[in-house]
Design a protein around this motif. Structure first.
Motif: not given
Length: 410
Positions: A97-101, A318-321, A345-349, A381-383
């Protein structure tokens, strides 16, 4: 007989170049994964020279995802999954939800519609199965508390994305921006509820079949194979189980290949042959996982970094931070340690396979613009490149904390 086929050239070109660039990355003290991604860029359509088959490469990579998830399931029992449900389910839902917002906020800045922002944000919210598991396996964390939470979190994300992929065509009439050609008629509330109910029913039916029938049949079948004394037949039986259940889950129940393979492994984990099955499937798992990273690199157009640098920066942020901070905060709210929160957090970034599928479907349904798909691919790719560096930083942080603790104890 033709000696040069798209299948052979794609496998040979991808693996050979991945080996060369992966070894070069190792010499430069970089993760080999970066070399695999660069190999994909080299054989992709956006760079001169040889171009691998763009249709075959993702399908080969999907085999790696199936085998990798099957291997994780072999080390992840139903008891483990239920043990982390109290954080994995609400945590994954909140993080999505947070990432989508956040994605919708960036999309609003781009001047996109709310529907475009919704799909764009959803594509940025789900982590890559292969990247997450590779990072955990490299650090022997799959069987740890952090690993079980991360894998359970990933399973919930996969279920959410399966639901999103099924609902997107039904909701396309509401999400297509005004004035788009071929706009589909809006779906009624009844149609949407029926679609959701049908999707959840199929997933529940698949899980029930695996727990009631597969839980008994798969171990029984492998036990009979062991009695034959044939190692080759046992290896073939393991691969047939992983691939057959994954394909059956997709074809009959609409469940993703990855989720189907995960449940097949989880059912087999209760058998006495689980460790042997994991060893037999390991070589193919590693080989096809490499092809997954090559396929990601093939999709990437390096020129997007020049054409749209601010869009790429916002997407990667958004993806990494954004996702990392959200995951860390959620895990800490549930009372887990700072180290566990930082590992999750690192696993999902990063993002991966589900993001590509969602973006492609969004473009096909005329919901997403081509720019969004390019940004999602660049962000992926960058993430993925940055993810090993995040884990390296985390390893150093943990080492410093351990040294500080030992110094205080002394």
């Amino acid at each position: 007989m033709h000696h040069a086929t798209p299948l052979i050239s794609t496998i040979v070109g991808g693996i050979v170049l991945a080996f060369v660039l992966g070894a070069l990355a190792g010499r430069l003290r970089l993760p080999p994964l970066i070399g695999y991604l660069c190999a994909g860029v080299v054989v992709g359509p956006h760079t001169p020279g040889y171009t691998a088959d763009q249709a075959l490469a993702p399908e080969l990579a999907e085999l790696g995802v199936i085998l990798l998830m099957f291997g994780v399931g072999l080390h992840f029992s139903i008891r483990d999954l239920m043990a982390v449900r109290k954080i994995a389910i609400p945590g994954a839902v909140a993080q999505i939800g947070i990432a989508t917002l956040l994605g919708m906020g960036v999309a609003w800045g781009f001047g996109w519609s709310w529907g475009q922002g919704l799909v764009y944000g959803l594509a940025l919210s789900v982590a890559s199965t292969v990247v997450l598991l590779k990072a955990l396996q490299d650090r022997d964390l799959v069987d740890s508390e952090q690993g079980r939470i991360a894998v359970g979190w990933l399973v919930v994300e996969d279920l959410a994305m399966v639901l999103a992929l099924v609902l997107l065509p039904a909701l396309s009439g509401l999400l297509v921006p005004a004035g788009a050609s071929g706009e589909a008629p809006a779906a009624s509330v009844t149609d949407i509820l029926l679609t959701v109910s049908l999707t959840l029913g199929k997933v529940a039916a698949f899980v029930a079949v695996m727990l009631v029938i597969g839980r008994r049949f798969i171990p029984w079948m492998l036990e009979r194979i062991v009695w034959t004394g044939s190692r080759e037949l046992f290896r073939l039986g393991v691969l047939a189980t992983a691939l057959g259940v994954a394909f059956g889950a997709y074809s009959l129940f609409g469940v993703s290949f990855a989720l189907g393979a995960f449940f097949a492994g989880m059912v087999l984990a209760e058998s006495e042959f689980s460790h042997r099955a994991a060893e037999e499937s390991l070589p193919l798992r590693d080989a096809f996982a490499v092809l997954f990273f090559v396929s990601v690199g093939m999709l990437f157009d390096p020129m997007v970094l020049v054409r749209d640098p601010w869009g790429v920066l916002a997407t990667v942020s958004i993806i990494v931070v954004g996702k990392s901070v959200a995951a860390l905060g959620i895990v800490r709210m549930f009372g887990y340690s700072n180290r566990t929160g930082m590992t999750i957090a690192a696993s999902l970034a990063q993002i991966g396979e589900f993001s590509f599928i969602l973006a492609s479907l969004g473009v096909f349904l005329q919901i997403l613009p081509e720019r969004a798909q390019s940004l999602i691919l660049a962000g992926a790719l960058l993430s993925i490149v940055l993810n090993p560096l995040l884990f390296r930083w985390l390893d150093r942080y943990v080492a410093r904390q351990s040294e500080a603790g030992e110094a205080q104890a002394a």
